[in-house]
Motif scaffolding. Structure first.
Motif, PDB file in Angstrom:
ATOM      1  N   ARG A  49       0.664  -1.143  -0.158  1.00 31.17           N
ATOM      2  CA  ARG A  49      -0.370   0.023  -0.028  1.00 31.17           C
ATOM      3  C   ARG A  49       1.096   1.165  -0.125  1.00 31.17           C
ATOM      4  NH1 ARG A  49      -2.288   3.903  -0.369  1.00 31.17           N
ATOM      5  NH2 ARG A  49      -3.768   4.810   0.488  1.00 31.17           N
ATOM      6  N   LEU A  52       2.301   1.929  -3.723  1.00 31.42           N
ATOM      7  CA  LEU A  52       1.433   2.255  -4.794  1.00 31.42           C
ATOM      8  C   LEU A  52       1.679   3.627  -5.403  1.00 31.42           C
ATOM      9  CD1 LEU A  52      -1.944   0.463  -4.176  1.00 31.42           C
ATOM     10  CD2 LEU A  52      -0.320   0.157  -6.228  1.00 31.42           C
ATOM     11  N   PRO A  53       1.618   4.928  -4.419  1.00 31.49           N
ATOM     12  CA  PRO A  53       1.648   6.195  -5.000  1.00 31.49           C
ATOM     13  C   PRO A  53       2.946   6.252  -6.008  1.00 31.49           C
ATOM     14  CG  PRO A  53       0.741   6.198  -2.884  1.00 31.49           C
ATOM     15  CD  PRO A  53       1.281   4.701  -3.092  1.00 31.49           C
ATOM     16  N   ARG A  54       4.237   5.658  -5.433  1.00 32.38           N
ATOM     17  CA  ARG A  54       5.406   5.970  -5.812  1.00 32.38           C
ATOM     18  C   ARG A  54       5.825   5.152  -7.019  1.00 32.38           C
ATOM     19  NH1 ARG A  54      10.592   5.673  -1.894  1.00 32.38           N
ATOM     20  NH2 ARG A  54       8.947   6.722  -0.491  1.00 32.38           N
ATOM     21  N   ASP A 608       2.026   2.907 -15.810  1.00 36.63           N
ATOM     22  CA  ASP A 608       1.348   3.020 -14.762  1.00 36.63           C
ATOM     23  C   ASP A 608       0.838   4.665 -15.367  1.00 36.63           C
ATOM     24  OD1 ASP A 608      -0.120   2.685 -12.101  1.00 36.63           O
ATOM     25  OD2 ASP A 608       0.847   4.714 -12.057  1.00 36.63           O
ATOM     26  N   ARG A 610      -0.614   7.230 -13.540  1.00 36.04           N
ATOM     27  CA  ARG A 610      -0.247   8.278 -12.762  1.00 36.04           C
ATOM     28  C   ARG A 610       1.122   8.449 -12.826  1.00 36.04           C
ATOM     29  NH1 ARG A 610      -1.390   8.422  -6.187  1.00 36.04           N
ATOM     30  NH2 ARG A 610      -0.170  10.418  -5.610  1.00 36.04           N
ATOM     31  N   HIS A 637      -4.667   4.006  -6.045  1.00 33.24           N
ATOM     32  CA  HIS A 637      -3.692   5.217  -6.179  1.00 33.24           C
ATOM     33  C   HIS A 637      -3.975   6.175  -7.368  1.00 33.24           C
ATOM     34  CE1 HIS A 637      -2.486   2.592  -9.426  1.00 33.24           C
ATOM     35  NE2 HIS A 637      -1.582   3.622  -9.504  1.00 33.24           N
ATOM     36  N   THR A 640      -6.926   9.159  -5.279  1.00 38.88           N
ATOM     37  CA  THR A 640      -6.633   9.660  -3.964  1.00 38.88           C
ATOM     38  C   THR A 640      -6.403  11.397  -4.229  1.00 38.88           C
ATOM     39  OG1 THR A 640      -4.245   9.647  -4.173  1.00 38.88           O
ATOM     40  CG2 THR A 640      -5.257   7.923  -3.345  1.00 38.88           C
ATOM     41  N   ALA A 643      -3.651  11.994  -6.434  1.00 40.51           N
ATOM     42  CA  ALA A 643      -3.606  11.848  -7.957  1.00 40.51           C
ATOM     43  C   ALA A 643      -4.551  12.758  -8.562  1.00 40.51           C
ATOM     44  CB  ALA A 643      -4.525  10.258  -7.773  1.00 40.51           C
ATOM     45  N   TRP A 736      -9.957   9.885   0.155  1.00 41.38           N
ATOM     46  CA  TRP A 736      -9.030   8.911  -0.115  1.00 41.38           C
ATOM     47  C   TRP A 736      -7.645   9.713  -0.157  1.00 41.38           C
ATOM     48  CZ3 TRP A 736     -10.523   4.390  -3.684  1.00 41.38           C
ATOM     49  CH2 TRP A 736     -11.339   3.617  -3.018  1.00 41.38           C
ATOM     50  N   ASP A 738      -2.839   9.298  -0.449  1.00 38.60           N
ATOM     51  CA  ASP A 738      -1.978   8.378  -0.418  1.00 38.60           C
ATOM     52  C   ASP A 738      -1.559   7.707   0.874  1.00 38.60           C
ATOM     53  OD1 ASP A 738      -1.720   8.876  -3.160  1.00 38.60           O
ATOM     54  OD2 ASP A 738      -0.072  10.087  -2.918  1.00 38.60           O
TER      55      ASP A 738
END
Length: 755
Positions: A49, A52-54, A608, A610, A637, A640, A643, A736, A738
């Motif tokens: 988890r 995910l953003p990175r 990806d 994002r 991700h 959020t 995002a 939501w 990150d």
């Protein structure tokens, strides 16, 4: 699993002091093992988890993460096995030092570095995850075998294997606690500190267990292996018995989400049942494990063929049967492992072999199968392996008397079973009236099942019947589709099936329809279908592009699918698609003609979305369409607040963001509404219900939300037509981010009042 079951004072002991120790420290070993296993399975979803953003949602991230976990677990078990060469007091000192050294990586989290743009994920992702949590995971993973060995020594040689049941209770608790309690209740920073506190408790518990160990080498009669060394055949048997349920667990997850029903968090159930099977198989009380093991062949026979049949009118029932099949197989094979366990002085080697088998099962089902097979063939293969490995016992004495005959009589009976099964399968496949094919196969299945029940207890005839059932119910159909060559494509994201009907061509991802192209005259070839028809939210926005942004509108689409939206493109417009799966790009370019016919010069950016959007120049898009959902799964991700800030940066000041929220299992309106409110977006939602005539041309009901930082843009869009409405507010819904996101509040089955 109670401590009393492990350290029962009623059991005989060599000395009164040993009994006193058992009463005092038996629960301590249970607590230490429970805590360690709980943390081990809590960290897996937690660190994923965090990543995910990175790192994005690329398959390389998830597959590489699983490889890291399996490699570290195997390393931890190998370390525990190696440590068995020294006296237990030295083992304790070394392991406490390892735990203290690993604590330098606390609080748990990803290293502060960004993945290079040109990095190879297959190399960088394992390195980043391993460097971030490797020492901690390694130290904790060695806990269960080490403490069991210490317990055997400290208790005067008592059987420590029941502690493995306690270990898996802890693992199951950590697995379930994350999605149900930890993720909904804590942000990632809070989760990190929770895990850090748990690690400190584990260190204290292990130190307390170490203090209970004998102080002199003469008092540790079980530190050096004295029992006969297991043969290579026995070690290979351990590995295979561990491989089959591990692979079946992953294959069941893939099969359920691909061919049965794509329910969010469904992966938790197979893994949870897999862990619970260890608890039953290694428990001190054997009756439940023995009953399940006795009837496991029946379950394999009755449910195996039905599972391979795949899609039917009762997907939820199929899901329950698949989970029941996995549980029975796992209990039976793990119970057989327990029955073949060595003496406690060989314990760490036994667990090392189990770890090797578990890792090989994961590699086969999670990495090799998606590359080698175009369908989930690993599922029937592992069902057959389970049928071959599971202990067999006659269900009734009369059945045993039927098969207890000389070699010639046995061969004759096997030949008769083979002939009958081949005839039944042939009739079910080719002899049935097409109108009554379904009913005929049902009758054939009942006959095969009845014959199969008479073979339980005799492995070769049983395997013949099981193979026939799998071939009849799905095996033949899947092989035929594979031999056609271009009907089915598989990637790490799932199985894509192309179906050609007289007037259309369809793309399905598992059980979810991902696009339809009408065939016939050129006008029909260019017609948008399903969720993208002109009356839908995205259709309205596409038709308004010229009015809103002029002839040179710049359009970005997250999620290529069949390329349907390309047929809204007009001369002079600039289009780019973001697609994570190269297999989808191949299908859109070579199998469907939306792109070729309507916008052949469209740019397609792999990776990806994002991460790729973050690389784009500011204000470089007028319209961005977010349509990235895969088989009803939600890439969290991409939803959020951070995002949405990325989307805001890439859009022009009056730019428009269209978010597709159609979903069978989740109500995503609260997610988008809170992000819009926090980001200062103006927003409106359109739920489109096609007419009967449109449905005949494959139009679908759809939910789209339009957002813009310019209220005038939303007002102009609404004025052009369509029943746009204001977004509804959900009181108490946490946005939501990150750092915090959970799907529990938006699950439709749990929240009937959600829109």
């Amino acid at each position: 699993m109670s401590a009393e079951a492990i350290a029962d004072p009623a059991q005989p002991a060599e000395e009164g002091a040993t009994t006193a120790f058992q009463r005092a420290s038996g629960p301590l070993f249970v607590i230490a093992i429970l805590l360690g296993s709980f943390l081990l399975f809590l960290v897996q979803p937690m660190i994923a988890r965090m990543a995910l953003p990175r790192l994005g949602g690329a398959p390389a991230v998830w597959n590489s993460a699983m490889l890291v976990y399996q490699a570290l677990l195997l390393g931890g078990y190998a370390y525990a096995h190696w440590l068995g060469r020294v006296p237990v007091r030295q083992q304790a000192m070394i392991h406490l030092a390892v735990l203290a050294l690993a604590a330098l990586w606390l609080p748990i989290g990803l290293m502060a570095m960004q993945l290079p743009v040109d990095a190879e994920p297959a190399l960088w992702v394992p390195w980043l995850l391993g460097a971030s949590i490797g020492p901690l995971f390694f130290a904790i993973s060695a806990q269960a075998p080490l403490l069991q060995r210490w317990f055997a020594v400290a208790s005067g040689g008592r059987d420590p294997y029941a502690l493995y049941a306690a270990s898996n209770v802890g693992s199951f608790g950590g697995l379930i606690a994350y999605p149900l309690l930890v993720e909904p209740g804590l942000a990632l920073k809070g989760q990190s500190w929770l895990w850090t506190g748990g690690y400190a408790l584990v260190f204290v518990a292990v130190a307390a267990c170490a203090l209970s160990l004998p102080r002199k080498a003469a008092d540790e009669p079980h530190v050096h292996a004295t029992s006969p060394s297991p043969t290579k055949t026995r070690v290979a048997h351990w590995i295979v018995l561990a491989l089959a349920p591990s692979g079946l667990m992953l294959a069941t997850s893939s099969f359920l989400t691909t061919d049965i029903v794509a329910v969010p968090m469904l992966w938790v159930l197979p893994l949870g049942l897999y862990l619970l099977s260890f608890t039953i198989a290694f428990a001190a009380r054997r009756w439940f494990a023995e009953i399940l093991t006795r009837f496991a062949p029946v379950t394999i026979l009755m449910f195996g063929g039905l599972m391979i049949a795949g899609q039917n009118e009762n997907p939820e029932l199929n899901a329950l049967m698949a989970l029941g099949l996995l549980f029975m197989v796992a209990v039976a094979l793990h119970t057989h492992l327990y029955d073949l366990r060595p003496e406690p002085d060989r314990l760490t080697g036994f667990y090392l072999a189990m770890s090797v088998g578990g890792a090989l099962g994961g590699v086969f089902a999670g990495l090799i199968a998606p590359l080698v097979f175009d369908w989930t063939y690993e599922y029937p293969i592992l069902i057959l392996a389970a049928g071959l490995l599971v202990p067999q016992a006659f269900l009734l004495p009369v059945v045993g008397r039927l098969w207890r005959t000389g070699r010639g009589g046995m061969m004759l009976r096997v030949a008769m079973v083979t002939i009958v099964i081949c005839a039944l399968v042939g009739f079910g496949l080719f002899g049935a009236n097409p109108i009554e094919e379904k009913q005929t196969r049902g009758v054939v299945y009942l006959v095969i099942a009845a014959i199969g029940l008479l073979t339980v207890g005799v492995r070769i005839p049983f395997m013949i019947v099981l193979t026939g059932a799998l071939f009849l119910f799905g095996g033949y159909r899947s092989l035929a589709m594979s031999f056609e060559g271009d009907v089915r494509t598989r990637s790490y994201f799932g199985v894509y099936t192309i179906t050609e009907l007289p007037n259309q061509k369809r793309l399905a991802h598992g059980t979810t329809l991902h696009g339809v192209q009408l065939t016939g005259d050129p006008v029909r070839l260019r017609m948008p279908t399903t969720y993208y028809v002109p009356g839908s939210g995205v259709g309205q926005a596409m038709q308004a592009l010229g009015s809103l942004y002029g002839p040179g509108a710049r359009v970005g689409v997250v999620g290529l699918g069949t390329g349907t939206l390309a047929c809204y493109a007009q001369p002079g417009q600039s289009w780019r698609f973001y697609e994570i799966d190269p297999a989808v790009v191949g299908l859109a370019r070579n199998t469907f003609s939306f792109l070729e016919t309507c916008k052949p010069d469209a740019s397609i950016l792999l990776g990806d979305a994002r991460l790729r959007i973050a690389e784009a120049a500011s204000a470089s898009l007028d319209l961005l369409v977010l349509d990235a959902f895969s088989s009803d799964a939600v890439p969290v991700h991409l939803m959020t607040q951070e995002a949405f800030a990325t989307y805001d940066r890439v859009l022009a000041k009056n730019g428009l963001l269209l978010v597709h929220i159609s979903n069978r299992f989740l109500s995503l309106e609260p997610v988008v509404e809170t992000a819009a409110r926090a980001g200062g977006w103006s927003a409106a939602e359109l739920t489109y219900y096609p007419s009967i005539m449109e449905e005949m041309d494959e139009a679908s009901t759809s939910d789209w939300i339009a957002l813009s930082r310019s209220p005038e843009t939303i007002a102009r869009l609404k004025a052009m037509g369509g029943e746009w409405r204001k977004l509804r507010t959900t009181p108490g819904f946490t946005p939501w981010t990150d750092d915090y996101a959970t799907i529990l509040p938006v699950l439709r089955s749990l929240n009937k009042d959600l829109p």
